[in-house]
Design a protein around this motif. Structure first.
Motif, PDB file in Angstrom:
ATOM      1  N   LEU A  98       0.897  -1.153  -0.043  1.00  0.00           N
ATOM      2  CA  LEU A  98      -0.112  -0.098  -0.186  1.00  0.00           C
ATOM      3  C   LEU A  98       0.928   1.243   0.112  1.00  0.00           C
ATOM      4  O   LEU A  98       0.456   2.192  -0.821  1.00  0.00           O
ATOM      5  CB  LEU A  98      -0.875  -0.196   1.277  1.00  0.00           C
ATOM      6  N   THR A  99       1.949   1.336   0.669  1.00  0.00           N
ATOM      7  CA  THR A  99       3.041   2.369   0.968  1.00  0.00           C
ATOM      8  C   THR A  99       3.628   2.788  -0.405  1.00  0.00           C
ATOM      9  O   THR A  99       3.652   3.783  -0.974  1.00  0.00           O
ATOM     10  CB  THR A  99       3.896   2.219   1.778  1.00  0.00           C
ATOM     11  N   ALA A 110      -7.619   4.519   0.552  1.00  0.00           N
ATOM     12  CA  ALA A 110      -6.582   5.052  -0.467  1.00  0.00           C
ATOM     13  C   ALA A 110      -7.074   4.841  -1.789  1.00  0.00           C
ATOM     14  O   ALA A 110      -6.837   5.784  -2.551  1.00  0.00           O
ATOM     15  CB  ALA A 110      -5.352   4.219   0.005  1.00  0.00           C
ATOM     16  N   VAL A 115      -0.975   4.756   5.729  1.00  0.00           N
ATOM     17  CA  VAL A 115       0.039   3.469   5.165  1.00  0.00           C
ATOM     18  C   VAL A 115       0.515   2.569   6.285  1.00  0.00           C
ATOM     19  O   VAL A 115       1.327   1.560   5.865  1.00  0.00           O
ATOM     20  CB  VAL A 115       1.067   3.947   4.310  1.00  0.00           C
ATOM     21  N   SER A 136      -7.879   1.131   5.635  1.00  0.00           N
ATOM     22  CA  SER A 136      -6.719   1.914   4.933  1.00  0.00           C
ATOM     23  C   SER A 136      -6.785   1.583   3.279  1.00  0.00           C
ATOM     24  O   SER A 136      -6.622   2.727   2.505  1.00  0.00           O
ATOM     25  CB  SER A 136      -5.408   1.791   5.595  1.00  0.00           C
ATOM     26  N   VAL A 155       0.868   4.027  -3.069  1.00  0.00           N
ATOM     27  CA  VAL A 155       0.565   5.399  -2.810  1.00  0.00           C
ATOM     28  C   VAL A 155       1.514   6.397  -3.258  1.00  0.00           C
ATOM     29  O   VAL A 155       1.561   7.282  -3.819  1.00  0.00           O
ATOM     30  CB  VAL A 155       0.248   5.758  -1.187  1.00  0.00           C
ATOM     31  N   ARG A 180      -9.646   7.796  -2.239  1.00  0.00           N
ATOM     32  CA  ARG A 180      -9.194   9.182  -2.497  1.00  0.00           C
ATOM     33  C   ARG A 180      -8.272   9.326  -3.708  1.00  0.00           C
ATOM     34  O   ARG A 180      -8.278  10.356  -4.127  1.00  0.00           O
ATOM     35  CB  ARG A 180      -8.440   9.275  -1.131  1.00  0.00           C
ATOM     36  N   VAL A 208      -3.037   9.869   3.134  1.00  0.00           N
ATOM     37  CA  VAL A 208      -3.142   8.472   3.303  1.00  0.00           C
ATOM     38  C   VAL A 208      -2.694   7.631   4.272  1.00  0.00           C
ATOM     39  O   VAL A 208      -1.482   7.680   4.124  1.00  0.00           O
ATOM     40  CB  VAL A 208      -3.046   7.996   1.816  1.00  0.00           C
TER      41      VAL A 208
END
Length: 443
Positions: free
Chosen positions: A107-108, A387, A168, A383, A111, A390, A166
């Motif tokens: 996810l990090t 993410a 993370v 999360s 993003v 958004r 966001v």
């Protein structure tokens, strides 16, 4: 005849227009579904089994399309009519063995690909609970509300991408009443590696994990630690790791005025109150600006040098308000203009806004389990949903109505379409058919 013909033509135009609108909505739903499939496949690719990845997608989809409370039963009802989906989702989030860190690493990275992340913001999620059996629940004084609550406390790391923040990564705060109880640890499946850490140490832990996952070593760390008596350990830790920071500190923190040969320690707010006021225009999200009064001073930390060379110079500052004292901030960006550091400080409101949005509209408060692994799984899924909505613009989520009657996140016209079942009904049914056609075993 001409009049009737005109009426027929107008009616045909209306039908064609409605068909075109329906076709457009269908195309939008299909595009969103494909994008969600790709996204889910990326974020949850570390899950080792096909059925785990399937339920991750289903849970994620449920968070995006379910209005109101995001209980497992409501999530299941929104994506399928099959009653076996409820225990399968519950099994997946609370008992299925999958790694939170691996999911949040993906996810990090996802993003970070959406733009530079010059600021890492750390915020607190206060999750009220009834009873004392949910992992980590304790009595906590919430500075934001001024109330003592029975709750779980999560510390979240947010990447600031443009005007969007966001989440993370997360840390669940475990008081010593939890880490020191073998019975509680066993009941909620707390790993042996998890021991008590004060909030400042958990914040540093989040920064270390973000540093390992990203290439943004120059990102500024933004965090409010105004109620943390041992905040200097965080400041020293960030400085040692060469991370610039903007940290809200306790108003009584002892500091040394820079530029004096033999300065005496003085409280941070006391020192600032003796400074003259200066005006700066700070940047706000969406291109807005605000003229703000500041009091500021260059300082060193008391007891930093241990009799050797003086420690680094920091900038201490606060906004001036006639209503109430504002937080006192300390930054390593000592020689940056106050307008620049003030603009970074203003991002803290965006962090609080993101947490509030996740609580209202993405089920942050709705986890029904009690276990340590389940809590982390739920936070990862919420999360991921936030993410995607958004940064991708997926608008099938139906936000709850706020007190002012405004719904966050989706334009009014989209809300009307969603409440009538367009285009979310198509994507919900597609997921429901997929789940009903597969054998649900071994989550």
């Amino acid at each position: 005849m001409l009049s009737n013909a005109g009426g027929v033509i107008s009616g045909m135009d209306a039908v064609q227009s409605d068909d075109s609108s329906t076709s457009s909505r269908s195309a939008y739903a299909n595009d969103s579904e494909l994008a969600l499939d790709r996204y889910s496949g990326t974020i949850f690719k570390s899950l080792r089994r096909i059925d785990q990845r399937k339920w991750a997608h289903a849970y994620l989809k449920g968070l995006l399309v379910t209005p109101g409370k995001k209980s497992v039963r409501r999530l299941a009802a929104a994506i399928s009519r099959d009653p076996s989906v409820v225990p399968s989702l519950r099994q997946f989030v609370s008992l299925s063995p999958w790694d939170f860190d691996e999911v949040m690493t993906e996810l990090t990275r996802w993003v970070a690909r959406h733009g530079p992340t010059p600021v890492w913001s750390i915020g607190r999620a206060v999750l009220p609970k009834r009873g004392d059996r949910s992992v980590g629940v304790h009595r906590y004084f919430d500075p934001a509300s001024g109330r003592t609550l029975n709750c779980q406390l999560g510390l979240g790391a947010f990447l600031c991408v443009g005007d969007t923040q966001v989440p993370v990564d997360w840390c669940l705060h475990l008081p010593e009443s939890w880490t020191g109880s073998s019975e509680r640890r066993a009941e909620t499946r707390i790993p042996h590696s998890e021991q008590y850490q004060p909030l400042w140490a958990q914040a540093l832990r989040l920064v270390e994990r973000l540093s390992a996952r990203t290439d943004s070593a120059s990102s500024v760390v933004l965090v409010d630690m105004s109620d943390e008596p041992d905040v200097r350990w965080l400041l020293h830790g960030l400085a040692k790791r060469r991370h610039d920071f903007v940290v809200a500190v306790p108003p009584h923190l002892a500091v040394l005025p820079a530029g004096e040969k033999t300065p005496a320690p003085v409280g941070a707010r006391t020192l600032l109150q003796a400074q003259s006021q200066e005006t700066a225009v700070i940047g706000l999200p969406h291109g807005h600006q605000r003229s703000t009064l500041f009091q500021t001073s260059l300082v060193r930390l008391s007891g930093n040098s241990l009799g050797h060379s003086p420690g680094p110079v920091f900038r201490l500052y606060t906004e001036v308000s006639p209503d109430r004292p504002r937080p006192v901030w300390l930054t390593s960006l000592a020689h940056q203009a106050i307008a620049e550091v003030g603009s970074i400080t203003a991002l803290q409101h965006g962090t609080a806004y993101a947490i509030g949005s996740m609580q209202r509209d993405f089920g942050l408060l709705d986890f029904e389990g009690r276990s340590f692994p389940g809590w982390y799984h739920h936070m990862a899924l919420v999360s991921a949903a936030y993410a995607f909505q958004r940064l991708h613009g997926f608008n099938s989520v139906v936000p709850s109505r706020r007190q002012d009657g405004h719904r966050h996140g989706v334009p009014p016209r989209r809300h009307e379409e969603i409440s009538r079942g367009r285009p979310a009904d198509r994507t919900e049914n597609a997921v429901g058919r997929s789940l009903s056609s597969e054998n649900r075993t071994g989550n």
